[in-house]
Design a protein around this motif. Structure first.
Motif, mmCIF file in Angstrom:
data_model
loop_
_atom_site.group_PDB
_atom_site.id
_atom_site.type_symbol
_atom_site.label_atom_id
_atom_site.label_comp_id
_atom_site.label_asym_id
_atom_site.label_seq_id
_atom_site.Cartn_x
_atom_site.Cartn_y
_atom_site.Cartn_z
ATOM 1 N N LYS A 131 0.827 -1.214 0.000
ATOM 2 C CA LYS A 131 0.000 0.000 0.000
ATOM 3 C C LYS A 131 0.858 1.260 0.000
ATOM 4 N N LEU A 132 1.929 1.237 0.783
ATOM 5 C CA LEU A 132 2.768 2.427 0.866
ATOM 6 C C LEU A 132 3.543 2.646 -0.427
ATOM 7 N N ASP A 133 3.988 1.526 -1.071
ATOM 8 C CA ASP A 133 4.714 1.670 -2.342
ATOM 9 C C ASP A 133 3.827 2.320 -3.400
ATOM 10 N N LYS A 134 2.541 1.964 -3.398
ATOM 11 C CA LYS A 134 1.622 2.574 -4.349
ATOM 12 C C LYS A 134 1.436 4.070 -4.048
ATOM 13 N N LEU A 135 1.443 4.411 -2.774
ATOM 14 C CA LEU A 135 1.202 5.801 -2.397
ATOM 15 C C LEU A 135 2.372 6.701 -2.759
ATOM 16 N N ILE A 136 3.608 6.182 -2.600
ATOM 17 C CA ILE A 136 4.761 7.043 -2.866
ATOM 18 C C ILE A 136 5.109 7.078 -4.346
ATOM 19 N N GLY A 137 4.703 6.048 -5.103
ATOM 20 C CA GLY A 137 4.954 6.027 -6.546
ATOM 21 C C GLY A 137 6.447 6.101 -6.855
ATOM 22 N N ILE A 138 6.787 7.118 -7.631
ATOM 23 C CA ILE A 138 8.183 7.255 -8.059
ATOM 24 C C ILE A 138 8.976 8.167 -7.128
ATOM 25 N N ASN A 139 8.329 8.666 -6.085
ATOM 26 C CA ASN A 139 9.001 9.577 -5.147
ATOM 27 C C ASN A 139 9.843 8.758 -4.181
ATOM 28 N N SER A 140 11.090 8.519 -4.552
ATOM 29 C CA SER A 140 11.967 7.650 -3.744
ATOM 30 C C SER A 140 12.464 8.338 -2.476
ATOM 31 N N ASN A 141 12.248 9.659 -2.343
ATOM 32 C CA ASN A 141 12.724 10.380 -1.151
ATOM 33 C C ASN A 141 11.922 10.024 0.104
ATOM 34 N N LEU A 142 10.735 9.430 -0.068
ATOM 35 C CA LEU A 142 9.885 9.082 1.068
ATOM 36 C C LEU A 142 10.129 7.664 1.557
ATOM 37 N N LYS A 143 11.116 6.973 0.960
ATOM 38 C CA LYS A 143 11.420 5.594 1.367
ATOM 39 C C LYS A 143 12.923 5.410 1.421
ATOM 40 N N ARG A 144 13.378 4.744 2.480
ATOM 41 C CA ARG A 144 14.804 4.507 2.636
ATOM 42 C C ARG A 144 15.026 3.261 3.498
ATOM 43 N N LYS A 145 16.278 2.827 3.492
ATOM 44 C CA LYS A 145 16.644 1.647 4.273
ATOM 45 C C LYS A 145 17.082 2.099 5.657
ATOM 46 N N ARG A 146 16.532 1.443 6.676
ATOM 47 C CA ARG A 146 16.861 1.827 8.049
ATOM 48 C C ARG A 146 18.283 1.416 8.364
ATOM 49 N N LYS A 147 19.001 2.299 9.078
ATOM 50 C CA LYS A 147 20.387 2.015 9.449
ATOM 51 C C LYS A 147 20.458 0.827 10.406
ATOM 52 N N GLY A 148 21.431 -0.085 10.092
ATOM 53 C CA GLY A 148 21.626 -1.259 10.946
ATOM 54 C C GLY A 148 20.583 -2.316 10.767
ATOM 55 N N SER A 149 19.780 -2.234 9.654
ATOM 56 C CA SER A 149 18.731 -3.229 9.437
ATOM 57 C C SER A 149 18.492 -3.385 7.950
ATOM 58 N N LYS A 150 17.899 -4.531 7.588
ATOM 59 C CA LYS A 150 17.557 -4.764 6.192
ATOM 60 C C LYS A 150 16.179 -4.196 5.853
ATOM 61 N N ALA A 151 15.394 -3.798 6.867
ATOM 62 C CA ALA A 151 14.031 -3.333 6.644
ATOM 63 C C ALA A 151 14.021 -1.913 6.081
ATOM 64 N N PHE A 152 12.970 -1.647 5.315
ATOM 65 C CA PHE A 152 12.757 -0.308 4.776
ATOM 66 C C PHE A 152 11.813 0.475 5.709
#
Length: 678
Positions: free
Chosen positions: A25-46
């Motif tokens: 759901k969140l991937d659909k909401l952010i679309g191509i705006n990659s600035n709203l998604k990142r990899k958390r430091k010290g973890s594999k989770a986004f």
């Protein structure tokens, strides 16, 4: 707070219940705006930015963060009080709480002293336990937990020991008092004349119907004292005027630098004594008093059966005749003081919103204005806004102290002669012997005793005022200043102006007119009385109406007559009634008549009249010849022919037995006919 993983967003408002569905759901909401998604430091989770979330989810997270932040700040404030705040709490603690804290301090200082002398702290605490009422664990808690005396300066131990089992006194568990019940209690209590008990009972009844929690009455009373400000109680229970009078201290105005009659304060007072008039009516007299502001001495007064313009003017006249005219006046907003007869077209205060209004110049010219006073010389006491209308400010009028029910005029009203007639200070404070207005003291006796009281009031020694200083009387203070002050004296015309009672009268024969001499205006009243006044100056006004200005409280003195144009005719004396068999009055009347004969004879001699013969000749010269245009109408006897004076020469020729009533004249003529000569 700004970035969240899918697991942290599970089951939040409008969010799915599994991590995978949240990611989709969140991937659909952010679309191509990659600035709203990142990899958390010290973890594999986004993790996803707050702006990438739906509005509902975003609002929920922001409220949750705000609540947590508020809770952490409140906890920090509770845990990190400054030493000044702790000393403030100690100052506001009760005497018992302070005593307990001092007892704890003695035990703690004993431990500190023993440790400083070389003993171990555990042994020192044990010795303190043996010499106090506290247990080992309690004393140890003071040093190592709360309040942690090991880290606090000894000088600040006392406020930190204001504790109860490790808690500040007052932080203990309180009885539950529902917020709705608190509001209802305040609404009930913050009304005029409602007691706390009445408000509590109403609150309990309402709480039972609504399921509110209400503690005991003692707890509610303590809550009321602690949570409802005194100022709010005064405002809502006693009114706006009480706020000014009870919360704001009264001014203490000095009289230093003033002198006698620089200002007088005047006001009326309804006496607390029932008086009986001549017609049997029971009334409470009205007293108008002028009090010198500098000395507090009464310098003029008048008494009447009700407040009116005349009594105020007479009080001014009484004061002016004895002492002179004051420099200025201080009035309240009473009807008599505000009348046009007294103040005329001066600027006078309006009760509406404390504003002032100026009366039209066409209104009656006032007494004070005629006496030479301006608006600047007339002072008015202010009014205080109340819940309903305005209320007078009694503290602004010095003369009000003379009307006090316990001192001042109240002492006069409790005179032994007024037994059963004194009404008490209020309707709820009636004396035991009060007869409910069925009995009254003589009005004349009341006036005599009031005059005696004024003298006594002015001459009481040891007045504790600024000028009396506990040594002098009001009269002594006044006399000392009056002797060295320049006081304006009234002219005879100004004194006459003080007699505001005016009446139009008709001048009768002998230059006499009458004035009503009683309070009963109806001539049908058995007590209706008049006084007669006469003067030769009024002969020229016989049959005309003139204006009389007089003192209604001294009808036996002279009155002043004015013609229709307002010009002074003169002072007119009263004619005393005489006893029916009084020989002296008879001789006096004969003397007046003799004097009048001499007066008119003298006037006749000085009249410079024409000689009688010369006057007769002048009249004769006015005769003319006859006009022959008319004559005198003859009398009825001249129109009747001569008839015999007796019936001897007449005979009865009538043989008629019944008279015709319709023609009685013809019958009479036939009955008698003259006898023939043959």
């Amino acid at each position: 707070m700004m970035w969240f993983t899918a697991k942290e967003l599970i089951a939040l408002p409008v969010m799915p219940t599994t991590p995978d569905k949240v990611k989709v759901k969140l991937d659909k909401l952010i679309g191509i705006n990659s600035n709203l998604k990142r990899k958390r430091k010290g973890s594999k989770a986004f993790e996803y930015h707050l702006d990438a979330l739906p509005d509902t989810t975003k609002t929920f997270l922001m409220q949750k963060h705000a609540n947590a932040l508020t809770a952490s700040i409140s906890k920090a404030e509770r845990d990190e009080k400054t030493i000044d705040e702790k000393w403030y709490e100690f100052d506001n603690a009760t005497t018992k709480q302070k005593s307990d804290a001092e007892e704890r301090l003695k035990a703690a200082l004993l431990v500190r002293g023993l440790v400083d002398s070389g003993k171990k702290k555990s042994a020192a605490i044990q010795i303190a336990v043996e010499n106090s009422r506290f247990s080992y664990d309690t004393i140890r808690t003071w040093f190592y937990k709360k309040p942690g005396l090991n880290k606090i300066c000894t000088d600040d131990w006392l406020p930190n020991l204001l504790l109860l089992n490790g808690l500040k006194v007052g932080d203990a568990k309180r009885a539950e008092f529902s917020e709705e019940a608190q509001q209802f209690f305040k609404n009930s209590y913050l009304r005029p004349h409602v007691t706390k008990t009445e408000a509590y009972r109403a609150t309990v009844r309402t709480a039972l119907a609504n399921g509110w929690k209400v503690p005991s009455i003692d707890t509610v009373k303590r809550w009321c004292d602690a949570n409802i400000p005194y100022e709010l109680k005064v405002l809502l229970r006693d009114g706006k005027a009480a706020v000014n009078q009870r919360l704001v201290p009264a001014q203490r105005r000095t009289r230093m630098g003033m002198h006698a009659l620089e200002m007088v304060s005047g006001d009326g007072h309804v006496a607390r004594v029932q008086c009986e008039l001549e017609n049997g009516k029971i009334i409470r007299p009205m007293v108008w008093v002028f009090q010198d502001v500098y000395s507090s001495a009464i310098v003029g007064y008048s008494v009447d059966i009700s407040e009116n313009n005349e009594m105020l003017s007479i009080a001014i006249a009484n004061m002016a005749m004895k002492y002179g005219l004051p420099r200025s006046f201080l009035f309240d907003r009473g009807s008599a003081a505000l009348s046009d007869q007294v103040t005329g077209s001066m600027v006078k205060p309006s009760k509406k919103k404390g504003k002032y209004k100026k009366f039209d110049s066409t209104e009656l010219e006032g007494l004070l204005q005629t006496l030479g006073y301006s608006s600047a010389d007339i002072n008015w006491t202010g009014v205080i806004e109340d819940n309903v209308g305005n209320k007078g400010n009694a503290r602004g009028k010095p003369v009000e102290r003379a009307f006090h029910s316990k001192g001042g005029i109240g002492q006069f009203e409790r005179h032994p002669s007024f037994e059963g007639c004194y009404t008490g200070s209020s309707v709820v404070n009636r004396p035991m012997d009060y007869e409910g207005g069925k009995k009254g003291v003589s009005f004349n006796l009341f006036c005599e005793l009031f005059d005696d009281w004024v003298i006594e009031f002015n001459n009481v020694i040891g007045r504790r005022t600024e000028m009396g200083r506990g040594v002098k009387s009001y009269q002594e203070v006044f006399d000392e200043s009056y002797a060295v002050s320049q006081i304006r004296k009234p002219t005879p015309e100004q004194l006459r102006l003080c007699l505001l009672n005016k009446e139009m009268v008709m001048v009768r024969e002998s230059g006499v007119f009458e004035l009503m001499a009683s309070k009963y205006k109806a001539k049908t009243d058995s007590h209706y009385k008049t006084n007669r006044y006469q003067s030769p100056m009024l002969y020229d006004y016989i049959g005309e109406r003139i204006t009389i200005r007089f003192n209604p409280y001294d009808m036996h003195s002279e009155v002043y007559a004015y013609d229709k144009h307002g010009r002074l005719i003169g002072a007119i004396q009263m004619i005393e009634d005489a006893g029916f068999r009084s020989l002296s009055a008879k001789r006096m009347q004969a003397l007046h008549q003799s004097e009048m004969k001499e007066r008119v004879n003298l006037l006749a001699q000085q009249a410079d009249l024409m000689d009688s013969e010369k006057f007769k000749d002048a009249i004769e010269s006015l005769k003319h010849d006859k006009s022959e245009l008319g004559s005198v109408v003859p009398g009825i006897t001249e129109m009747i022919p001569s008839m015999p004076k007796a019936l001897d020469s007449f005979i009865n020729t009538s043989n008629i037995d019944e008279t015709d009533e319709d023609d009685i004249t013809s019958v009479l003529l036939d009955m008698y006919k003259p006898a023939s000569n043959g």
